[in-house]
Design a protein around this motif. Structure first.
Motif, mmCIF file in Angstrom:
data_model
loop_
_atom_site.group_PDB
_atom_site.id
_atom_site.type_symbol
_atom_site.label_atom_id
_atom_site.label_comp_id
_atom_site.label_asym_id
_atom_site.label_seq_id
_atom_site.Cartn_x
_atom_site.Cartn_y
_atom_site.Cartn_z
ATOM 1 N N ARG A 68 -21.206 -12.958 -11.393
ATOM 2 C CA ARG A 68 -22.444 -13.741 -11.305
ATOM 3 C C ARG A 68 -23.590 -12.836 -10.866
ATOM 4 O O ARG A 68 -23.384 -11.881 -10.111
ATOM 5 C CB ARG A 68 -22.288 -14.895 -10.321
ATOM 6 C CG ARG A 68 -21.329 -15.986 -10.785
ATOM 7 C CD ARG A 68 -21.205 -17.061 -9.731
ATOM 8 N NE ARG A 68 -20.643 -16.524 -8.496
ATOM 9 C CZ ARG A 68 -20.944 -16.965 -7.273
ATOM 10 N NH1 ARG A 68 -21.845 -17.927 -7.131
ATOM 11 N NH2 ARG A 68 -20.372 -16.446 -6.212
ATOM 12 N N MET A 69 -24.794 -13.112 -11.344
ATOM 13 C CA MET A 69 -25.909 -12.251 -10.966
ATOM 14 C C MET A 69 -27.231 -12.996 -11.025
ATOM 15 O O MET A 69 -27.436 -13.873 -11.856
ATOM 16 C CB MET A 69 -25.971 -11.009 -11.855
ATOM 17 C CG MET A 69 -26.086 -11.276 -13.339
ATOM 18 S SD MET A 69 -26.024 -9.728 -14.295
ATOM 19 C CE MET A 69 -26.116 -10.388 -15.973
ATOM 20 N N THR A 70 -28.094 -12.623 -10.085
ATOM 21 C CA THR A 70 -29.499 -12.992 -10.118
ATOM 22 C C THR A 70 -30.313 -11.713 -10.178
ATOM 23 O O THR A 70 -29.804 -10.616 -9.925
ATOM 24 C CB THR A 70 -29.905 -13.787 -8.869
ATOM 25 O OG1 THR A 70 -29.648 -12.972 -7.700
ATOM 26 C CG2 THR A 70 -29.133 -15.090 -8.757
ATOM 27 N N THR A 71 -31.593 -11.853 -10.521
ATOM 28 C CA THR A 71 -32.503 -10.716 -10.430
ATOM 29 C C THR A 71 -33.349 -10.878 -9.180
ATOM 30 O O THR A 71 -34.041 -11.886 -9.017
ATOM 31 C CB THR A 71 -33.406 -10.613 -11.665
ATOM 32 O OG1 THR A 71 -32.603 -10.287 -12.805
ATOM 33 C CG2 THR A 71 -34.450 -9.518 -11.469
ATOM 34 N N ARG A 99 -38.043 -9.021 -1.536
ATOM 35 C CA ARG A 99 -39.029 -10.102 -1.475
ATOM 36 C C ARG A 99 -38.475 -11.450 -1.903
ATOM 37 O O ARG A 99 -39.140 -12.467 -1.723
ATOM 38 C CB ARG A 99 -40.231 -9.757 -2.364
ATOM 39 C CG ARG A 99 -40.951 -8.461 -1.975
ATOM 40 C CD ARG A 99 -41.646 -8.602 -0.641
ATOM 41 N NE ARG A 99 -42.405 -7.395 -0.305
ATOM 42 C CZ ARG A 99 -43.110 -7.263 0.806
ATOM 43 N NH1 ARG A 99 -43.150 -8.258 1.678
ATOM 44 N NH2 ARG A 99 -43.757 -6.133 1.062
ATOM 45 N N GLY A 100 -37.283 -11.481 -2.485
ATOM 46 C CA GLY A 100 -36.706 -12.755 -2.894
ATOM 47 C C GLY A 100 -36.242 -12.739 -4.335
ATOM 48 O O GLY A 100 -36.345 -11.733 -5.050
ATOM 49 N N THR A 101 -35.726 -13.870 -4.782
ATOM 50 C CA THR A 101 -35.192 -14.009 -6.136
ATOM 51 C C THR A 101 -36.325 -14.147 -7.141
ATOM 52 O O THR A 101 -37.185 -15.022 -7.006
ATOM 53 C CB THR A 101 -34.265 -15.232 -6.228
ATOM 54 O OG1 THR A 101 -33.185 -15.075 -5.304
ATOM 55 C CG2 THR A 101 -33.703 -15.393 -7.630
ATOM 56 N N ALA A 102 -36.316 -13.282 -8.137
ATOM 57 C CA ALA A 102 -37.318 -13.354 -9.192
ATOM 58 C C ALA A 102 -36.877 -14.249 -10.340
ATOM 59 O O ALA A 102 -37.688 -14.946 -10.947
ATOM 60 C CB ALA A 102 -37.619 -11.954 -9.722
ATOM 61 N N LEU A 103 -35.566 -14.227 -10.644
ATOM 62 C CA LEU A 103 -35.052 -14.994 -11.780
ATOM 63 C C LEU A 103 -33.594 -15.333 -11.528
ATOM 64 O O LEU A 103 -32.819 -14.487 -11.080
ATOM 65 C CB LEU A 103 -35.182 -14.184 -13.074
ATOM 66 C CG LEU A 103 -34.876 -14.894 -14.386
ATOM 67 C CD1 LEU A 103 -35.892 -16.005 -14.655
ATOM 68 C CD2 LEU A 103 -34.875 -13.898 -15.547
ATOM 69 N N ALA A 104 -33.236 -16.587 -11.811
ATOM 70 C CA ALA A 104 -31.860 -17.048 -11.654
ATOM 71 C C ALA A 104 -31.445 -17.815 -12.898
ATOM 72 O O ALA A 104 -32.290 -18.276 -13.686
ATOM 73 C CB ALA A 104 -31.725 -17.930 -10.416
ATOM 74 N N GLY A 105 -30.152 -17.964 -13.092
ATOM 75 C CA GLY A 105 -29.644 -18.698 -14.237
ATOM 76 C C GLY A 105 -30.004 -20.171 -14.179
ATOM 77 O O GLY A 105 -30.263 -20.727 -13.109
ATOM 78 N N ARG A 140 -24.706 -18.431 -16.138
ATOM 79 C CA ARG A 140 -23.819 -17.646 -15.278
ATOM 80 C C ARG A 140 -24.539 -16.494 -14.580
ATOM 81 O O ARG A 140 -24.156 -16.099 -13.471
ATOM 82 C CB ARG A 140 -22.662 -17.095 -16.111
ATOM 83 C CG ARG A 140 -21.597 -16.322 -15.324
ATOM 84 C CD ARG A 140 -20.748 -17.223 -14.474
ATOM 85 N NE ARG A 140 -19.669 -16.491 -13.818
ATOM 86 C CZ ARG A 140 -18.740 -17.048 -13.045
ATOM 87 N NH1 ARG A 140 -18.763 -18.354 -12.833
ATOM 88 N NH2 ARG A 140 -17.801 -16.317 -12.487
ATOM 89 N N GLY A 141 -25.571 -15.943 -15.222
ATOM 90 C CA GLY A 141 -26.246 -14.825 -14.594
ATOM 91 C C GLY A 141 -27.375 -14.282 -15.447
ATOM 92 O O GLY A 141 -27.379 -14.437 -16.675
ATOM 93 N N ARG A 166 -25.992 -14.674 -19.562
ATOM 94 C CA ARG A 166 -24.716 -15.173 -20.083
ATOM 95 C C ARG A 166 -24.435 -16.547 -19.504
ATOM 96 O O ARG A 166 -24.845 -16.866 -18.386
ATOM 97 C CB ARG A 166 -23.576 -14.207 -19.777
ATOM 98 C CG ARG A 166 -23.343 -13.887 -18.317
ATOM 99 C CD ARG A 166 -22.087 -13.026 -18.165
ATOM 100 N NE ARG A 166 -21.889 -12.622 -16.782
ATOM 101 C CZ ARG A 166 -22.307 -11.452 -16.283
ATOM 102 N NH1 ARG A 166 -22.952 -10.595 -17.050
ATOM 103 N NH2 ARG A 166 -22.086 -11.148 -15.017
ATOM 104 N N ALA A 167 -23.702 -17.330 -20.270
ATOM 105 C CA ALA A 167 -23.409 -18.704 -19.865
ATOM 106 C C ALA A 167 -22.106 -18.821 -19.091
ATOM 107 O O ALA A 167 -21.949 -19.722 -18.258
ATOM 108 C CB ALA A 167 -23.352 -19.605 -21.095
ATOM 109 N N THR A 168 -21.157 -17.908 -19.351
ATOM 110 C CA THR A 168 -19.830 -17.983 -18.754
ATOM 111 C C THR A 168 -19.355 -16.611 -18.331
ATOM 112 O O THR A 168 -19.881 -15.579 -18.772
ATOM 113 C CB THR A 168 -18.816 -18.554 -19.757
ATOM 114 O OG1 THR A 168 -18.644 -17.606 -20.833
ATOM 115 C CG2 THR A 168 -19.280 -19.896 -20.328
#
Length: 303
Positions: free
Chosen positions: A174-177, A191-197, A205-206, A226-228
């Protein structure tokens, strides 16, 4: 003030050419994860070479240069042994305003799902091959950090990186940017989350920002999603937009509607898009994509 609506071109595939072939002809053999810049009329391209799991994984980062943006000659290479790594992933190549060359290297900690980012720096691109490394984005026992994308302007250094939670071995894909800033490109403040799924979408998924274009107070990015978990390593590419805030930093990104761009070959991976403005002012994109035999090659298109 913005000079207009920020745009970022996406692949059309039929007009693409292969720039680097993978080191093997089977799934898991990859050439790609490109990072591109133009310096003194040359196009410089940093990329990762990978073999399948059990045969070496990410074996090297290569820096190459080209006059036409298509035919490249390698000028430096660093292997995973330099970093004590189990694998290397996407590098980020930067030429600083004072003429220094930097390569930010994504490094896998052996025996774990942890990643960190190391920096090597030199007065010349060739010198990157032997430059000492220092860790600039260490992650910790809870998160791994990899695949940085950098931008520098009058407000300082900006970075978007893929961050993976490590509380569960099976969910570490799993991943966020996440977004960070720095006065020097070495010491970073998150500074925080810029982009999430997005739940129920192709990127659930990420997500991983892969290229950034800034126009005044507007920012457009390409990102992998990705979705899964089954789509790990075969992400597809979409775009997202955001704004610069009053303090010069960038805010959260909003994903664009519509389907992602994909390879025509199953399982349809098309990822790590990198955009560069050529010496003549035209745009060129580089990306990693699945080919018919399941390996990945590094492709490019003039836009």
């Amino acid at each position: 003030m913005s000079t207009g609506i920020t745009t970022l071109p996406l692949p059309r595939w039929d007009e693409s050419v292969v720039v680097v072939e993978p080191p093997g002809d089977e799934p898991g053999a990859w050439a790609g994860a490109p990072s591109s810049i133009v310096v003194d009329g040359w196009v410089y391209l940093a990329y990762r070479l990978r073999l399948p799991i059990g045969e070496g994984r990410g074996i090297a980062n290569v820096v190459a240069r080209s006059r036409d943006g298509v035919t490249f000659e390698p000028v430096a290479e660093v292997g995973k042994e330099t970093f004590g790594a189990e694998s290397l992933e996407r590098p980020a190549l930067v030429h600083t305003h004072d003429g220094r060359w930097r390569l930010y290297v994504s490094v896998a900690t052996p025996g774990t799902k942890h990643w960190r980012v190391d920096l090597i720096e030199s007065a010349t691109p060739e010198g990157l091959a032997t430059a000492p490394a220092r860790t600039v984005l260490p992650g910790d026992e809870t998160v791994g950090v990899k695949d940085p994308v950098l931008h520098h302007d009058e407000f300082g250094w900006h970075l978007w990186a893929s961050v993976h939670p490590l509380e569960s071995w099976d969910d570490a894909d799993r991943m966020t940017t996440e977004y960070a800033t720095s006065p020097d490109g070495v010491h970073w403040t998150w500074r925080g989350t810029a982009l999430a799924g997005r739940t129920g979408e192709w990127d659930a998924r990420g997500v991983r920002v892969s290229s950034v274009r800034v126009d005044g107070d507007e920012i457009t990015v390409a990102y992998d999603g990705r979705a899964t978990a089954g789509e790990n390593w075969e992400e597809r590419t979409g775009t997202a937009r955001g704004k610069r805030l009053a303090d010069g930093t960038f805010g959260e990104l909003t994903a664009s509607d519509g389907d992602p761009v994909a390879s025509p070959h199953p399982p349809y991976g098309l990822r790590y898009l990198s955009l560069v403005t050529m010496p003549d002012g035209s745009d060129r994109i580089y990306y990693e994509a699945t080919r018919a035999d399941g390996a990945h090659n590094l492709r490019s298109e003039a836009v």
